[in-house]
Write a protein that holds these residues in place. Sequence first.
Motif, PDB file in Angstrom:
ATOM      1  N   GLY A  11      -9.520   9.869   7.025  1.00  0.00           N
ATOM      2  CA  GLY A  11      -9.229   9.715   5.805  1.00  0.00           C
ATOM      3  C   GLY A  11      -7.559   9.340   5.782  1.00  0.00           C
ATOM      4  N   ALA A  12      -6.963  10.047   6.544  1.00  0.00           N
ATOM      5  CA  ALA A  12      -5.679   9.726   6.852  1.00  0.00           C
ATOM      6  C   ALA A  12      -4.875  10.546   5.852  1.00  0.00           C
ATOM      7  N   VAL A  13      -3.956  10.894   5.963  1.00  0.00           N
ATOM      8  CA  VAL A  13      -2.971  11.701   5.118  1.00  0.00           C
ATOM      9  C   VAL A  13      -3.094  11.274   3.672  1.00  0.00           C
ATOM     10  N   ALA A  14      -2.226  11.880   3.062  1.00  0.00           N
ATOM     11  CA  ALA A  14      -2.087  11.610   1.988  1.00  0.00           C
ATOM     12  C   ALA A  14      -1.431  10.354   1.970  1.00  0.00           C
ATOM     13  N   LEU A  15      -1.042   9.773   3.033  1.00  0.00           N
ATOM     14  CA  LEU A  15      -0.734   8.500   3.287  1.00  0.00           C
ATOM     15  C   LEU A  15      -1.620   7.569   4.037  1.00  0.00           C
ATOM     16  N   VAL A  16      -2.320   8.293   4.763  1.00  0.00           N
ATOM     17  CA  VAL A  16      -3.661   7.521   5.416  1.00  0.00           C
ATOM     18  C   VAL A  16      -3.430   6.581   6.302  1.00  0.00           C
ATOM     19  N   LEU A  17      -2.477   6.709   7.259  1.00  0.00           N
ATOM     20  CA  LEU A  17      -2.412   5.816   8.208  1.00  0.00           C
ATOM     21  C   LEU A  17      -3.302   5.781   9.433  1.00  0.00           C
ATOM     22  N   LEU A  18      -3.998   4.877   9.898  1.00  0.00           N
ATOM     23  CA  LEU A  18      -4.932   5.215  10.721  1.00  0.00           C
ATOM     24  C   LEU A  18      -4.421   4.940  12.112  1.00  0.00           C
ATOM     25  N   VAL A  19      -4.776   5.735  13.025  1.00  0.00           N
ATOM     26  CA  VAL A  19      -4.185   5.633  14.404  1.00  0.00           C
ATOM     27  C   VAL A  19      -5.079   5.190  15.402  1.00  0.00           C
ATOM     28  N   ALA A  20      -6.167   5.128  14.946  1.00  0.00           N
ATOM     29  CA  ALA A  20      -7.356   4.276  15.822  1.00  0.00           C
ATOM     30  C   ALA A  20      -8.240   3.653  14.883  1.00  0.00           C
ATOM     31  N   SER A 118      -7.057   7.423  -0.013  1.00  0.00           N
ATOM     32  CA  SER A 118      -6.148   7.321  -1.198  1.00  0.00           C
ATOM     33  C   SER A 118      -6.571   6.056  -1.911  1.00  0.00           C
ATOM     34  N   ALA A 119      -5.966   6.140  -3.344  1.00  0.00           N
ATOM     35  CA  ALA A 119      -6.558   5.321  -4.337  1.00  0.00           C
ATOM     36  C   ALA A 119      -5.196   4.335  -4.648  1.00  0.00           C
ATOM     37  N   LEU A 120      -4.095   4.522  -3.751  1.00  0.00           N
ATOM     38  CA  LEU A 120      -3.167   3.696  -3.936  1.00  0.00           C
ATOM     39  C   LEU A 120      -2.439   3.586  -2.252  1.00  0.00           C
ATOM     40  N   LEU A 121      -2.193   2.132  -2.471  1.00  0.00           N
ATOM     41  CA  LEU A 121      -1.495   1.674  -1.150  1.00  0.00           C
ATOM     42  C   LEU A 121       0.021   2.085  -0.992  1.00  0.00           C
ATOM     43  N   PRO A 122       0.765   2.547  -0.024  1.00  0.00           N
ATOM     44  CA  PRO A 122       2.032   2.915   0.321  1.00  0.00           C
ATOM     45  C   PRO A 122       3.171   2.065  -0.171  1.00  0.00           C
ATOM     46  N   ALA A 123       4.191   2.519  -0.705  1.00  0.00           N
ATOM     47  CA  ALA A 123       5.332   1.877  -0.725  1.00  0.00           C
ATOM     48  C   ALA A 123       6.306   1.899   0.478  1.00  0.00           C
ATOM     49  N   TRP A 124       5.681   0.947   1.440  1.00  0.00           N
ATOM     50  CA  TRP A 124       6.170   0.849   2.959  1.00  0.00           C
ATOM     51  C   TRP A 124       6.495  -0.876   2.831  1.00  0.00           C
ATOM     52  N   ARG A 125       7.285  -1.076   4.145  1.00  0.00           N
ATOM     53  CA  ARG A 125       7.367  -2.259   4.529  1.00  0.00           C
ATOM     54  C   ARG A 125       6.417  -2.157   6.120  1.00  0.00           C
ATOM     55  N   VAL A 126       5.900  -3.374   6.394  1.00  0.00           N
ATOM     56  CA  VAL A 126       5.191  -3.333   7.732  1.00  0.00           C
ATOM     57  C   VAL A 126       6.042  -4.451   8.573  1.00  0.00           C
ATOM     58  N   VAL A 127       6.406  -4.232   9.636  1.00  0.00           N
ATOM     59  CA  VAL A 127       7.048  -5.171  10.627  1.00  0.00           C
ATOM     60  C   VAL A 127       6.672  -5.197  11.934  1.00  0.00           C
ATOM     61  N   ASP A 128       7.193  -6.001  12.668  1.00  0.00           N
ATOM     62  CA  ASP A 128       6.605  -6.205  14.054  1.00  0.00           C
ATOM     63  C   ASP A 128       7.455  -4.903  15.008  1.00  0.00           C
ATOM     64  N   PRO A 129       6.861  -4.422  15.840  1.00  0.00           N
ATOM     65  CA  PRO A 129       7.531  -3.250  16.415  1.00  0.00           C
ATOM     66  C   PRO A 129       8.647  -4.115  17.522  1.00  0.00           C
ATOM     67  N   VAL A 259      -3.588   0.094   9.570  1.00  0.00           N
ATOM     68  CA  VAL A 259      -4.613   0.066   8.410  1.00  0.00           C
ATOM     69  C   VAL A 259      -4.322   1.209   7.707  1.00  0.00           C
ATOM     70  N   TYR A 260      -4.815   1.337   6.348  1.00  0.00           N
ATOM     71  CA  TYR A 260      -4.764   2.235   5.706  1.00  0.00           C
ATOM     72  C   TYR A 260      -5.924   2.583   4.829  1.00  0.00           C
ATOM     73  N   ARG A 261      -6.192   3.953   5.030  1.00  0.00           N
ATOM     74  CA  ARG A 261      -7.409   4.374   4.693  1.00  0.00           C
ATOM     75  C   ARG A 261      -7.672   4.557   3.093  1.00  0.00           C
ATOM     76  N   THR A 262      -8.640   4.012   2.507  1.00  0.00           N
ATOM     77  CA  THR A 262      -8.656   4.034   1.164  1.00  0.00           C
ATOM     78  C   THR A 262     -10.033   4.224   0.355  1.00  0.00           C
ATOM     79  N   VAL A 263      -9.980   4.761  -0.970  1.00  0.00           N
ATOM     80  CA  VAL A 263     -11.233   4.823  -1.358  1.00  0.00           C
ATOM     81  C   VAL A 263     -12.096   3.456  -1.446  1.00  0.00           C
ATOM     82  N   ALA A 264     -11.681   2.425  -1.191  1.00  0.00           N
ATOM     83  CA  ALA A 264     -12.255   1.049  -1.020  1.00  0.00           C
ATOM     84  C   ALA A 264     -12.484   0.790   0.510  1.00  0.00           C
TER      85      ALA A 264
END
Length: 295
Positions: A11-20, A118-129, A259-264
Motif C-alpha cells: 500500500g505504500a506509505v502515506a506516500l506509497v512509493l512502491l519498491v517492487a 492513497s487517494a491523492l498522488l504526491p507533490a513530487w517531481r520524477v526525474v531520471d536517475p 509507481v504510487y499505490r492508490t485507491v484506484a
Amino acid sequence: MVVPVVRRFAGAVALVLLVAGCSSGGGPVAPPEGCPAAGPAALACEIRAGDAVVHDPAASPEALADAGRRTQDAYQDLGDHPEWDAAVIAAVGPGLGGQTQHAVTAYRALTSLNGGPSALLPAWRVVDPLPAGQLRGYYDAAQHRFGIPWTVLAAVNLVETRMGRVVGLSSAGAQGPMQFMPATWAAYGLGGDVWNPRDSIMGAANYLAANGGASAGGLDRALRRYNNDVRYVRAVREYAAMMVADPRAFIGLRAWPVVYRTVAGDVPLPTGYASARRIPVAEWLATHPVTPGSR
C-alpha cells in the motif's frame, strides 16, 4: 532522525512509493518471446529474461529500462503470491533464486511497513536517475571515507527515492535523495547541499558511521537510527545483499521506475511527472489512464 520517503508497500506509505513493481507507463506489453502469459512459470521467465539484459554489456538504455520494469513487476507479483515461491525460485536456478528471494523478502518487509493506499498522488517531481557509473562513484567515495558498504548506501538510496528519481519532501518533511530531516542534515551533512546527490550520499554515510554503522555488528543499529523499524532494516539489507552477491544487480535496481499505490490501483509516475500539489487520483487518471500491461 532521517525519515525516508518510502514506508510503504503493499500500500505504500502515506506516500506509497512502491519498491517492487512498477512501470514506465506505456501500452500493453507482451511477455518476452517464449514466456508463458501468467503464473509462476511466467514470472520465472520474466526474471531470467531481465537478468540476461542486465548482464549484457551491449544492452541499450531502453532495453535496460524495459528489463528493470519487467523484473520489478515480476518480483512484486511473486511477493503477492508466496505460494509460488518454491516453484519460481526452483525455475530461475540457484544463483538467481537467491536474488529473487532477497527481492521478494524486501518487498514483503516494506509492504508490511506501510499503511493503506492513497487517494491523492504526491507533490513530487520524477526525474531520471544519475548515470550508473556516476552513482557508483559516489557510493564508493562514501564507503572509502566512512566505511559504510557501497551496497548499503545504494540500497538506502533505492528505498528512499528510487536512487534519486523522486524529488520532493516526505510526509514528515525529509529532503533530498537520501531523505534527511533539516536538523539531522545540519548535524551530519558536512556543509553540503541536501538536494545534491553526492552530498546527500556522503551525508548518509557520515550519519550511519557516526551511529556505529562501520563497526562490526553495528550496521543494523545504525540503520534503525535512520528509520526505526526492523522491516526497514530488513529491506535495506536484502537489497544490499543482491548487490553483494552480484554487483551487476545494481544496474537492474537502478532501472526500477516509480509507481504510487492508490485507491484506484498502482499508478505509474513516469519521468517528467511534476506537481506542486497533491492530485486526486481520479483527476490524474482522467488524462493519464493506466492501460493494461502498463502497471
